[in-house]
Design an enzyme around this catalytic site. Structure first.
Site, PDB file in Angstrom:
ATOM      1  N   SER A  78      80.413 -11.743 -23.393  1.00 45.39           N
ATOM      2  CA  SER A  78      79.618 -12.707 -24.105  1.00 45.39           C
ATOM      3  C   SER A  78      78.230 -12.460 -24.749  1.00 45.39           C
ATOM      4  O   SER A  78      77.879 -13.299 -25.463  1.00 45.39           O
ATOM      5  CB  SER A  78      79.367 -13.911 -23.256  1.00 45.39           C
ATOM      6  OG  SER A  78      80.629 -14.720 -22.918  1.00 45.39           O
ATOM      7  N   LYS A 138      70.058 -19.232 -23.939  1.00 45.40           N
ATOM      8  CA  LYS A 138      71.374 -19.900 -23.612  1.00 45.40           C
ATOM      9  C   LYS A 138      71.347 -21.012 -22.643  1.00 45.40           C
ATOM     10  O   LYS A 138      70.580 -20.988 -21.678  1.00 45.40           O
ATOM     11  CB  LYS A 138      72.496 -18.810 -23.316  1.00 45.40           C
ATOM     12  CG  LYS A 138      73.717 -19.005 -23.301  1.00 45.40           C
ATOM     13  CD  LYS A 138      74.758 -17.940 -22.724  1.00 45.40           C
ATOM     14  CE  LYS A 138      75.948 -18.473 -22.694  1.00 45.40           C
ATOM     15  NZ  LYS A 138      77.190 -17.023 -22.349  1.00 45.40           N
ATOM     16  N   SER A 142      80.661 -15.848 -25.520  1.00 45.37           N
ATOM     17  CA  SER A 142      80.109 -17.312 -25.582  1.00 45.37           C
ATOM     18  C   SER A 142      78.727 -17.290 -25.766  1.00 45.37           C
ATOM     19  O   SER A 142      78.209 -18.641 -25.885  1.00 45.37           O
ATOM     20  CB  SER A 142      80.390 -17.849 -24.163  1.00 45.37           C
ATOM     21  OG  SER A 142      79.649 -17.242 -23.162  1.00 45.37           O
TER      22      SER A 142
HETATM   23  N1  GLN Z   1      85.424 -14.409 -23.260  1.00 43.29           N
HETATM   24  C1  GLN Z   1      85.244 -14.044 -21.918  1.00 43.29           C
HETATM   25  C2  GLN Z   1      85.658 -15.437 -21.199  1.00 43.29           C
HETATM   26  O1  GLN Z   1      86.099 -16.301 -21.514  1.00 43.29           O
HETATM   27  C3  GLN Z   1      84.056 -13.813 -21.547  1.00 43.29           C
HETATM   28  C4  GLN Z   1      82.930 -14.740 -21.543  1.00 43.29           C
HETATM   29  C5  GLN Z   1      81.640 -14.421 -21.013  1.00 43.29           C
HETATM   30  O2  GLN Z   1      81.360 -13.324 -20.990  1.00 43.29           O
HETATM   31  N2  GLN Z   1      81.069 -15.509 -20.504  1.00 43.29           N
HETATM   32  O3  GLN Z   1      85.727 -15.196 -19.743  1.00 43.29           O
END
Ligand code: GLN
Length: 433
Positions: free
Chosen positions: A137, A38, A113
């Site tokens: 995410s 990532k 994400s």
């Molecule tokens: N969707 C969640 C957020 O926007 C989780 C994102 C993540 O785990 N990085 O914060």
């Protein structure tokens, strides 16, 4: 924006921001395996953008601990994967490099994400990938793309070299097509690192027995309640039924703190983000047009240009939640609600070994479908509790609804990462994969 760095091969789902050909070594536990990383995990000599324009042209001078570990075990790096900017989102649409598409249906999002990591694995471009999970995410894109993803217990994997979004919530973790591969990658990346002070020296010892006889599973009513697509709930209940047939027993339970979990998460993560992202001021990262301007003008310009809309929204929300007059009303309240979530888990775990439910309330939605931020936030309702409490949670594929993958989420007691993977493995074996 165009992809940076060398681009090789087809990338029909826009899973990668940077492709590279860092060839695998011949020795070690990951010998010959290409891993996708990532793009918020630092890689020496390979651009690391966090899906943001503000880091354009930035190439880290060092590797994240997890990157050193996989390279030492003979892995190669296939490239850096697409993501919601700084991890803020659940669809990978909030990337400066364009959205990633879901290999199961390219008109749909892969989740986020870590959407690029999940799509690269689901499309068969790489066998394994690294993601990060602050509020879902890793598990969300694993569920939407039909693969396995683990959010490790807090403190189980070093965050050294992970670009911080909300430190108290996030962990780096593995994604792959099978539980066995996830377990292997976890074994490698969980090795001790004194540079992350929240990390304990607790070696991860894979234990995939596939045996669930006598296992007590909690299935809180709130995980099957309002907002959860009944068809998704049904397929997860069937999956839990399969574990029962193998000798597990299901214990009814409830988790009242779920009513406040999402709000507690969003106040906490935006507060931490507002502080963490203050470093992007155009001096070390991002380039102001004119450095001779008064610093606040240069600062405003570079941040307005470099950050996307969702990141700006969260910095504003978090700054507000932490401000003198509102701290008690928002940040302090969120921490109280967070403690209630942990207390609920502790209470439930007195009676059960693991907690099971859906990973996501729906299957993958269409690209462009969710236009208001709140509806996007709501999709995280089932994943954020594990981050608030720091417990391990895995998503494993459990069938399809309308042809789209559904994820079964298994959460465990703190530091029982081995156990959640073993239960996921039992399901995977029983489901005849
Ligand atoms: N969707 C969640 C957020 O926007 C989780 C994102 C993540 O785990 N990085 O914060």
């Amino acid at each position: 924006m165009k992809a940076q760095g060398p681009v090789t091969g087809e990338d029909p789902f826009n899973a990668f921001i940077t492709r590279c050909e860092w060839k695998p070594g011949g020795k070690g536990m990951l010998a010959g395996i290409m891993v996708a990383v990532k793009d918020n995990i630092s890689t020496r000599g390979i651009p690391t953008s966090c899906g943001s324009r503000i880091l354009e042209g930035y190439t880290p001078p060092y590797n994240a601990h997890v990157v050193d570990l996989i390279l030492r075990e003979g892995a190669g790096i296939a490239g850096k994967t697409n993501m919601d900017e700084f991890g803020m989102g659940s669809s990978t649409e909030n990337s400066a490099f364009g959205p990633t598409k879901n290999p199961a249906d390219p008109s749909r999002v892969p989740g986020g994400s870590s959407g690029g990591s999940a799509a690269a694995v689901a499309a068969g471009m790489v066998p394994m990938a690294l993601g990060s999970d602050t509020g879902g995410s890793i598990r969300c894109p694993a569920a939407f793309c039909g693969i396995v993803g683990l959010k490790p217990s807090y403190g189980r994997v070093s965050r050294y070299g992970l670009v911080a979004y909300a430190n108290s919530l996030e962990q780096i973790g593995p994604l792959a097509r099978t539980v066995r591969e996830v377990s292997l990658l976890m074994e490698v990346i969980s090795r001790y690192d004194p540079r992350d002070s929240t990390m304990g020296d607790r070696p991860f010892t894979p234990r995939l027995t596939g045996e669930v006889k006598g296992l007590r599973i909690g299935a809180p009513a709130e995980f099957f309640g309002a907002g959860v697509d009944p068809a998704v709930g049904e397929s997860v209940r069937e999956a839990i039924g399969l574990l029962e047939q193998s000798g597990a027993c299901v214990v009814p339970c409830s988790m009242p703190s779920m009513a406040y979990a999402l709000a507690a998460y969003y106040v906490t993560c935006t507060s931490e983000a507002s502080s963490n992202l203050a470093r992007f001021d155009g001096v070390r990262y991002g380039t102001p047009d004119d450095i001779r301007k008064p610093w606040h003008d240069a600062f405003r310009e570079v941040r307005a240009k470099g950050f996307g809309e969702e990141v700006r929204r969260r910095i504003l929300l978090g700054t507000f939640a932490l401000s003198a007059g509102y701290y008690g009303k928002y940040y302090a309240k969120a921490q109280a609600a967070r403690r209630n979530v942990s207390a609920d888990f502790a209470r439930i775990f007195r009676d059960v070994d693991v907690i099971a439910g859906p990973t996501m309330p729906t299957v993958a939605f269409r690209i462009g479908e969710k236009t208001d931020p709140l509806s996007m936030y709501l999709s995280d309702i089932l994943t954020v509790p594990a981050n608030l409490a720091g417990i391990p949670a895995v998503s494993v594929p459990c069938g399809k609804v309308n042809g789209l993958p559904v994820g079964l989420q298994i959460m465990g007691k703190p530091l029982e990462d081995e156990r959640v993977l073993d239960v996921a493995y039992a399901y995977e074996q029983g489901a005849g994969r």
